[in-house]
Motif scaffolding. Structure first.
Motif, PDB file in Angstrom:
ATOM      1  N   ARG A   1       0.815  -1.202   0.000  1.00  0.00           N
ATOM      2  CA  ARG A   1       0.000   0.000   0.000  1.00  0.00           C
ATOM      3  C   ARG A   1       0.850   1.253   0.000  1.00  0.00           C
ATOM      4  NH1 ARG A   1      -3.457  -1.120   5.127  1.00  0.00           N
ATOM      5  NH2 ARG A   1      -4.885  -2.676   4.310  1.00  0.00           N
ATOM      6  N   PRO A   2       0.319   2.331  -0.493  1.00  0.00           N
ATOM      7  CA  PRO A   2       1.030   3.601  -0.389  1.00  0.00           C
ATOM      8  C   PRO A   2       0.781   4.278   0.953  1.00  0.00           C
ATOM      9  CG  PRO A   2      -0.941   3.884  -1.713  1.00  0.00           C
ATOM     10  CD  PRO A   2      -0.906   2.440  -1.292  1.00  0.00           C
ATOM     11  N   VAL A   3      -0.025   3.661   1.803  1.00  0.00           N
ATOM     12  CA  VAL A   3      -0.356   4.267   3.100  1.00  0.00           C
ATOM     13  C   VAL A   3       0.008   3.275   4.198  1.00  0.00           C
ATOM     14  CG1 VAL A   3      -2.186   5.730   2.207  1.00  0.00           C
ATOM     15  CG2 VAL A   3      -2.712   3.404   2.904  1.00  0.00           C
TER      16      VAL A   3
ATOM     17  N   THR B 255      -4.944  -0.887  -5.881  1.00  0.00           N
ATOM     18  CA  THR B 255      -4.230  -0.283  -4.766  1.00  0.00           C
ATOM     19  C   THR B 255      -5.089  -0.327  -3.504  1.00  0.00           C
ATOM     20  OG1 THR B 255      -3.247   1.233  -6.357  1.00  0.00           O
ATOM     21  CG2 THR B 255      -3.019   1.797  -4.030  1.00  0.00           C
ATOM     22  N   ASN B 256      -6.338   0.006  -3.664  1.00  0.00           N
ATOM     23  CA  ASN B 256      -7.259   0.025  -2.537  1.00  0.00           C
ATOM     24  C   ASN B 256      -7.437  -1.378  -1.940  1.00  0.00           C
ATOM     25  OD1 ASN B 256      -9.303   1.333  -0.882  1.00  0.00           O
ATOM     26  ND2 ASN B 256     -10.741   0.086  -2.035  1.00  0.00           N
ATOM     27  N   ASP B 257      -7.589  -2.373  -2.838  1.00  0.00           N
ATOM     28  CA  ASP B 257      -7.846  -3.727  -2.362  1.00  0.00           C
ATOM     29  C   ASP B 257      -6.584  -4.409  -1.865  1.00  0.00           C
ATOM     30  OD1 ASP B 257     -10.353  -3.197  -3.223  1.00  0.00           O
ATOM     31  OD2 ASP B 257     -10.264  -4.446  -5.022  1.00  0.00           O
ATOM     32  N   GLY B 258      -5.437  -4.032  -2.437  1.00  0.00           N
ATOM     33  CA  GLY B 258      -4.192  -4.714  -2.095  1.00  0.00           C
ATOM     34  C   GLY B 258      -4.069  -6.069  -2.759  1.00  0.00           C
ATOM     35  N   LEU B 259      -4.996  -6.424  -3.634  1.00  0.00           N
ATOM     36  CA  LEU B 259      -4.872  -7.691  -4.358  1.00  0.00           C
ATOM     37  C   LEU B 259      -5.469  -7.572  -5.756  1.00  0.00           C
ATOM     38  CD1 LEU B 259      -7.535 -10.254  -3.301  1.00  0.00           C
ATOM     39  CD2 LEU B 259      -7.548  -7.965  -2.422  1.00  0.00           C
TER      40      LEU B 259
END
Lengths: 456, 336, 235
Positions: free
Chosen positions: A225-227, A348-352
Motif C-alpha cells: 500500500r502507499p499508506v 491499490t485500494n484492495d491490495g490484491l
C-alpha cells in the motif's frame, strides 16, 4: 445559478448519506463505500468524456480497468529472479518477435496497398509468426510457471511503489485503446458498444489465462500500500496517543484501569482501519479533483467546443473540415486511460489483483448506469452518478432486507416465501439499479445533473 | 483404417459438438438479428431473456418431475417448452409495452434503445436470481445416449468411439425444425413478407398499409420462441446457470454480426461459423495426427492452436476480423 | 367538385412556421395534375399534407365528397390513395414480386389478376419478378415503385418527383408509363422539377410560390403563359 444550487444540494445529500452509514452501520463501512465511490467517479469521468463529450459508447470499461490492475501488479511486485532466469530470455525474444512481426505486417500493408496478395501475405506472416512464437515461448512459460507455483510462478514486476502504477495503468489502457480505436471507431454506435465489449473480454481472458504474466486466476495478493498498515499504526505511540486524546471524554468515565486499556485497544484497532481508509480516500480524492479540473478546463476550451460540435452533428463537423476520426481516436484514448488509472487505484485500494472478478456486469454496465444516471456530458453529474449508483449497489441488500422484513412481518419465520426472499436480498441490487436506470432514462433522460451548455 | 479412425475422432470431438453448440448459438443469433432488423436496436438483454425462458422451463420441469410426469426416453423439459414460450412471450410483450414502445414511438436513436435494454438486462437478471437463484441446475432426464462409444466400437471394429448424446441429436433436430418453419414463415407468408418489408423500409411499409403494431407483436412472438427454445436446448446439453446465459450473449452477438446483422439466414450460419471456429481452434490435434502420420513423425506437443481457455476469445477475434474486412458481415446484412 | 381535393390547406412541420398556407389542389379521375414551383415553394409539403403525413392547421381534404382530413396516412391508403415517395420508394432487399405483394398488403382477394394487370403495364417486371430489387437499374426500380403503388388499385396516385436522378431517356419512358396509368382511370398528382416535360404530359398544373397558389391552368396554358415561362421555365 440554479444549476450550482442543484449540484451543491445533490452532493450534500450524498455526503449526508455516507455519514448516515457511518453513524448507523460503521465508519469502516462508510469509508469503504466512499473509497469505492471515488474510484467509480474516476471511471465515470473516463466514460463520460467518451460518451458525453464525443458520443462514443465504450462498453470495454472492464478491459481497461483490468489493464490498470495489471499495471499495479507489474509495477509493485518485486521481480521473481528465478523465473526470469528460467524463462525470461524466451519471453523477451518472443516479445521482440511479436513487435517485429507487427512492424513487418505494417510495412507489407503499406507496400502492397493495391495488391490482392496482401491479405494472404499478412495471413501467412501471422500464422508462421504464431507458430514460431509459440515454439519459443511455450517452454519458457512452462519453466516460469513451474517456479514455486503456489506463491509466484510468474515473472513478477518492478518492485516500485504502487502509486506509480496509476500512471502506468493509464498508459497501458491508452496503448490498448489506440489499437482498439483504430479497429472499432467508425462503426455505428451500437456496433461500437458490442465490439468494445467483446474486445474487453479478450483482454480479460488473456490476463486470466496467461499465468506467467500475473498469475492469472490464481490472483496476486499482498500488494504494498502507499499508506501505513493497521498493524504498524496499532504499535506506534503517536497514534495511540492521538486516539486517546480524541476519545478522552469517553475514556475518562471509565475508572478501572484494565477496562480502560481494553476499551482503548478496541478504539485503536477501529481507528487504525479508519485512518488507513482516510489516507486512501485522501489520495483518491486528489486524483478526482485533478481530473475534474483538467476535464472541466478541456470542456470549456476550444477543443471541448469542437468535440461537442462533432458529437451533435458529425456530418456538419466533417464538412467543416474537422477531422472527426482523429478527434474520436484521441478522446477514446484519453477516456480509456482515465479508466486505466481507476483500475490501478482499485487494486491499490484492495491490495490484491483478482482477474476472475472482472466481469462485464460490475465493470462495464454498472459504470454506464452511473454515467447515465448522473448526467451525460457533465462531469459533476458523472461523479455524482458514480457516488449514487455505487451507494445503491452496496446498500441495496440492507435496504431490501429491511423492506422484505417490513412487508413479511405478518408471516412466520419458517414461511418458505419469506425465507427465500431473505436469502435473495443481495440480488435486489440488480433490480434497484435496473429500475433506477429505466426511470431516469424515461423521465430524466439527461440525468440527475444535466449538461449545462446547449449548442443550437 | 487409421484414416477412418482419424475422421471418427474429429467427428466425435469437433463436428458433432460444434453442430450442437452452433445450433444453440444460431437460435440466439436469429433472435438478436430479428430484434435488430425490425425493432432496430441491439438488445443487450438477449442472454438474460433466454435465461428467463429457460428458467420457466426448468421450474415447470421440476414440478412435472415431482408429479411423476415424464416424456419417456425424451427429456421432460421438451414438454415444458410450450408453456415456457408463452411465459417468455408474455414477459417480452410486458417489457415492450412498458419500456421499449415509448422510445419506439418517440423514434429515439438506436443507441438509446440499446441503453434501455441494459436496464432491462439488470431487471431481468434480478428477477431470475430472486426467483431461482444463481446456482447451477441440471434438469436433463430421460435417455442420455443415442449411441455409446463402446457400442460404436463393437459395431464397427474401430479404435475410436463415436458418441451421440441425445441432447445433441435433440438440439440439432429441433433447431432445424424451428428454423425451417421460421424461414418458411418469413419468406412464404404474407405476414412474413410484411415483416421483411418493415425491416427493409419502415416508411414505405407504413404507406403500404402494414400495421407496425402487428409487426412488432409478431416479432416478439418469434423472438420468444427462439429465445426459449435456444435457451432450453443449451441448458439440456450443458446446464442452466444464469451467469453463463448472460455471458452467452457475447458469442451470440458475434454470430449475428458475423452473419450480417439484420439478416436471419446469415445469423443462422453465423452461429455455426462461431461454433466451429471456437472448437476447431482450441482442439488438440495430437491424436488426429498420430493416426494419419507415420510413427516417426508423430507430434510431441498437443498440437493445439490455443488453449480451451480462449474459446470465447476466438469468437470475438473472428468478429474483430470481420468488422475490419467486411463490416456488413460475411453474408451481408445492413450496412453499418 | 373534383374527385380528390385539398382545399385551403395550411400546414407546417411540428410547431414550425407554415410551409403552405391556404393552398388548394384538386384532381379528377383520369387526369394528371402537376405541382410546380421553385425550390422551397412547398410542393412536396402540399402533397404530403394531402396524404396525411403532416397535420393540417386549417383547411380540409376530401375524396369523392368524403371528408378525410382527420384520417391517418394508413387509413387514407385504405381509401385508395397511393403514394410514391421521392427516395427509398422500393423495398430494396425484397424481390420484385414481393414488392408488389407488399403493395397489395391491404387486399384480401387473390392477387393473380392484379399482378397480371401490373405486368401488362410494366412487362419488364414480369421478366425480373424473382430478382432482388436492389440489383435493378434506376429506371426499373421506378417501375417497381409505381407498380407497388398501383397494387391496391388506387383511385389517386401521388408521385413525388418520379424523375429525380434518372437519365432523360428513362424519364421519357417513365412519363409514358404514367400516361398509361392515367388511362386506367386513375387520378394522378405529381410534384416535378422538370417543369416543361411534366407540363407536356399533364392535363393541368399548379404553380406554388411560398406555399400559395400562384398560377393554375391547363398544361398548354401554363406552358404558354409568358410570366410562368419567364419565372419557372427558364425561357
Amino acid at each position: 445559478m440554479m444549476q450550482h444550487k442543484n449540484i451543491i444540494a445533490a452532493y450534500s445529500i450524498m455526503i449526508l448519506l455516507i455519514i448516515a452509514v457511518g453513524v448507523l452501520q460503521s465508519w469502516t463501512i462508510a469509508l469503504t463505500i466512499l473509497n469505492y465511490c471515488l474510484i467509480s467517479a474516476v471511471m465515470t469521468i473516463g466514460a463520460n468524456i467518451q460518451w458525453g463529450y464525443a458520443g462514443l459508447i465504450n462498453f470495454g470499461i472492464m478491459g481497461y480497468t483490468a489493464l490498470g490492475g495489471l499495471a499495479a501488479v507489474l509495477v509493485n511486485v518485486p521481480p521473481v529472479k528465478e523465473a526470469w532466469k528460467a524463462g525470461g530470455s524466451g519471453m523477451v525474444v518472443s516479445l521482440i518477435l511479436i513487435i517485429s512481426g507487427v512492424y513487418i505486417i505494417r510495412t507489407v500493408l503499406r507496400k502492397f496497398e493495391n495488391s490482392k496478395k496482401r491479405n494472404y501475405i499478412v495471413a501467412a506472416i501471422i500464422i508462421i509468426g504464431f507458430v514460431i512464437v509459440r515454439y519459443i515461448s511455450g517452454p519458457a512459460i512452462e519453466n516460469i510457471e513451474a517456479i514455486d507455483p503456489a506463491k509466484t510462478g510468474f515473472l513478477g514486476g518492478l518492485g516500485l511503489p504502487i502509486i506509480f502504477s496509476w500512471i502506468v495503468g493509464g498508459l497501458f489502457a491508452a496503448g490498448i485503446a489506440f489499437i482498439v480505436g483504430k479497429i472499432a471507431l467508425g462503426l455505428r454506435a451500437d456496433y461500437l458498444a458490442i465490439a468494445t465489449l467483446l474486445i474487453a473480454e479478450i483482454i480479460v481472458s488473456i490476463i486470466k489465462h496467461e499465468d506467467w504474466l500475473a498469475r492469472g486466476v490464481k490472483n496476486v495478493i499482498g500488494l504494498k500500500r502507499p499508506v501505513p498498515y493497521e498493524v504498524d499504526l496499532q504499535g506506534s505511540t503517536w497514534f495511540i496517543d492521538l486516539v486517546e486524546k480524541f476519545h478522552s471524554k469517553k475514556l475518562d468515565v471509565i475508572t478501572s484501569l484494565t477496562e480502560r486499556q481494553d476499551v482503548l485497544n478496541q478504539l485503536v484497532i477501529d481507528a487504525s482501519s479508519v485512518y488507513v481508509k482516510l489516507c486512501l480516500a485522501g489520495l483518491f480524492l486528489t486524483v478526482v479533483i485533478i481530473l475534474l479540473i483538467l476535464t472541466q478546463k478541456a470542456l470549456y476550451s476550444p477543443w471541448g467546443r469542437k468535440m461537442r460540435a462533432i458529437r451533435d452533428n458529425e456530418v456538419a463537423a466533417n464538412a467543416m473540415g474537422k477531422n472527426v476520426v482523429k478527434e474520436h481516436l484521441l478522446i477514446f484514448i484519453l477516456g480509456s486511460a482515465i479508466v486505466g488509472i481507476a483500475g490501478a487505484m482499485m487494486v491499490t485500494n484492495d491490495g490484491l489483483f483478482t482477474p476472475g472478478s472482472y466481469r462485464p456486469m460490475r465493470y462495464t454496465f454498472v459504470i454506464w448506469v452511473m454515467v447515465i444516471v448522473g448526467g451525460t456530458g457533465n462531469n459533476f453529474g458523472a461523479i455524482l452518478g458514480g457516488f449514487v449508483v455505487w451507494f445503491l449497489w452496496v446498500e441495496a441488500a440492507p435496504i431490501a432486507l429491511f423492506f422484505i422484513n417490513f412487508f413479511t412481518a405478518h408471516l412466520e419465520e419458517t414461511n418458505a416465501v419469506k425465507q427465500h426472499l431473505i436469502q435473495s436480498a443481495a440480488y435486489f441490487r440488480f433490480l434497484l439499479v435496473g429500475i433506477g436506470l429505466l426511470i431516469i432514462m424515461r423521465y430524466r433522460p439527461k440525468g440527475l445533473i444535466p449538461e449545462k451548455i446547449n449548442i443550437k | 483404417m487409421d484414416f477412418i479412425n482419424a475422421i471418427v475422432l474429429l467427428l466425435n470431438y469437433t463436428v458433432i459438438p460444434a453442430l450442437t453448440y452452433g445450433s444453440q448459438l444460431a437460435l440466439g443469433a436469429i433472435f438478436v438479428t430479428l430484434v435488430y432488423g425490425i425493432l432496430r436496436f441491439a438488445n443487450f438483454a438477449t442472454g438474460d431473456m433466454m435465461s428467463f425462458g429457460t428458467m420457466v422451463a426448468v421450474l415447470i420441469t421440476f414440478y412435472f418431475q415431482s408429479l411423476g410426469i415424464s416424456f419417456g426416453f425424451l427429456p421432460t423439459a421438451l414438454l415444458t417448452i410450450p408453456p415456457a414460450v408463452l411465459a417468455m412471450i408474455f414477459y417480452m410483450l410486458f417489457i415492450d409495452k412498458f419500456v421499449f414502445s415509448y422510445y419506439r414511438v418517440k423514434k429515439s436513436p438506436p443507441v438509446q434503445l440499446a441503453m434501455v435494454s441494459v436496464g432491462v438486462m439488470f431487471v431481468t437478471q434480478a428477477i431470475i436470481r430472486i426467483i431461482i437463484g444463481p446456482f447451477d441446475r441440471r434438469f436433463f432426464d430421460g435417455e442420455k445416449f443415442i449411441l455409446k462409444a463402446n457400442e460404436f466400437k463393437e459395431m464397427t471394429g474401430l479404435n475410436e468411439g463415436l458418441t451421440i448424446k441425445s441432447t445433441q441429436a435433440i438440439t440439432i433436430f429441433v433447431t432445424v425444425l424451428v428454423v425451417s418453419i421460421m424461414f418458411w414463415f418469413l419468406n412464404r407468408t404474407k405476414t412474413g413478407t410484411s415483416m421483411r418489408a418493415y425491416s427493409d423500409n419502415e416508411d414505405l411499409a407504413l404507406l403500404s398499409g402494414i400495421d407496425p403494431k402487428k409487426v412488432v407483436l409478431i416479432t416478439w412472438i418469434i423472438a420468444g420462441i427462439l429465445a426459449t427454445i435456444g435457451g432450453v436446448l443449451y441448458g439440456l446439453d450443458k446446464s442452466y446457470r444464469p451467469f453463463v446465459y448472460f455471458n452467452n450473449m457475447l458469442p451470440i452477438f458475434a454470430a449475428a454480426i458475423v452473419g450480417g446483422i439484420g439478416n436471419p439466414f446469415g445469423a443462422f450460419l453465423g452461429g455455426y461459423v462461431i461454433a466451429f471456429a471456437e472448437i476447431l481452434v482450441t482442439y488438440a490435434y495430437k491424436k488426429f495426427f498420430a493416426y494419419l502420420l507415420p510413427e516417426f513423425m508423430e507430434p510431441d506437443s498437443l498440437m493445439q492452436l490455443l488453449s480451451t481457455d480462449y474459446k470465447f476469445a476466438v469468437s470475438f477475434s473472428i468478429l474483430v476480423i470481420v468488422l475490419l474486412f467486411r463490416p456488413s458481415g460475411i453474408f451481408k446484412g445492413k450496412t453499418l | 367538385m373534383a374527385f380528390f381535393e385539398g382545399s385551403k390547406m395550411t400546414a407546417g412541420y411540428g410547431d414550425g412556421p407554415d410551409i403552405i398556407s391556404s393552398c388548394t389542389i384538386n384532381v379528377d379521375k383520369g387526369e394528371i395534375v402537376a405541382i410546380l414551383g421553385p425550390n422551397g415553394a412547398g410542393k412536396s409539403t402540399a402533397m404530403k399534407t394531402m396524404l396525411g403525413l403532416l397535420n393540417l392547421k386549417s383547411g380540409s381534404v376530401l375524396i369523392n365528397g368524403e371528408d378525410i382530413t382527420n384520417l391517418s396516412p394508413q387509413d387514407r391508403v385504405k381509401k385508395g390513395i397511393s403514394f410514391v415517395p421521392q427516395s427509398k420508394n422500393v423495398f430494396a432487399e425484397l424481390t420484385v414480386k414481393e414488392n408488389l405483394e407488399v403493395g397489395a398488403f391491404l387486399r384480401t382477394d387473390k392477387l393473380d389478376k392484379i399482378l397480371n394487370d401490373i405486368y401488362d403495364l410494366f412487362p419488364i417486371l414480369e421478366e425480373k419478378q424473382s430478382q432482388i430489387v436492389g440489383e435493378l437499374s434506376g429506371g426499373q426500380r421506378q417501375q417497381v415503385a409505381l407498380g407497388r403503388a398501383l397494387m391496391i388499385k388506387p383511385s389517386v396516385l401521388m408521385l413525388d418527383e418520379p424523375t429525380a436522378g434518372v437519365s432523360p431517356i428513362v424519364m421519357d419512358e417513365l412519363f409514358e408509363h404514367i400516361i398509361k396509368v392515367k388511362k386506367t382511370n386513375v387520378a394522378i398528382i405529381m410534384v416535378e422539377q422538370n417543369a416543361k416535360q411534366a407540363l407536356s404530359i399533364s392535363d393541368r398544373g399548379y404553380v406554388l410560390v411560398t406555399g400559395q397558389n400562384k398560377f393554375e391552368g391547363s398544361g398548354n396554358e401554363l406552358l404558354n403563359d409568358p410570366e410562368v415561362r419567364r419565372s419557372f421555365l427558364g425561357a
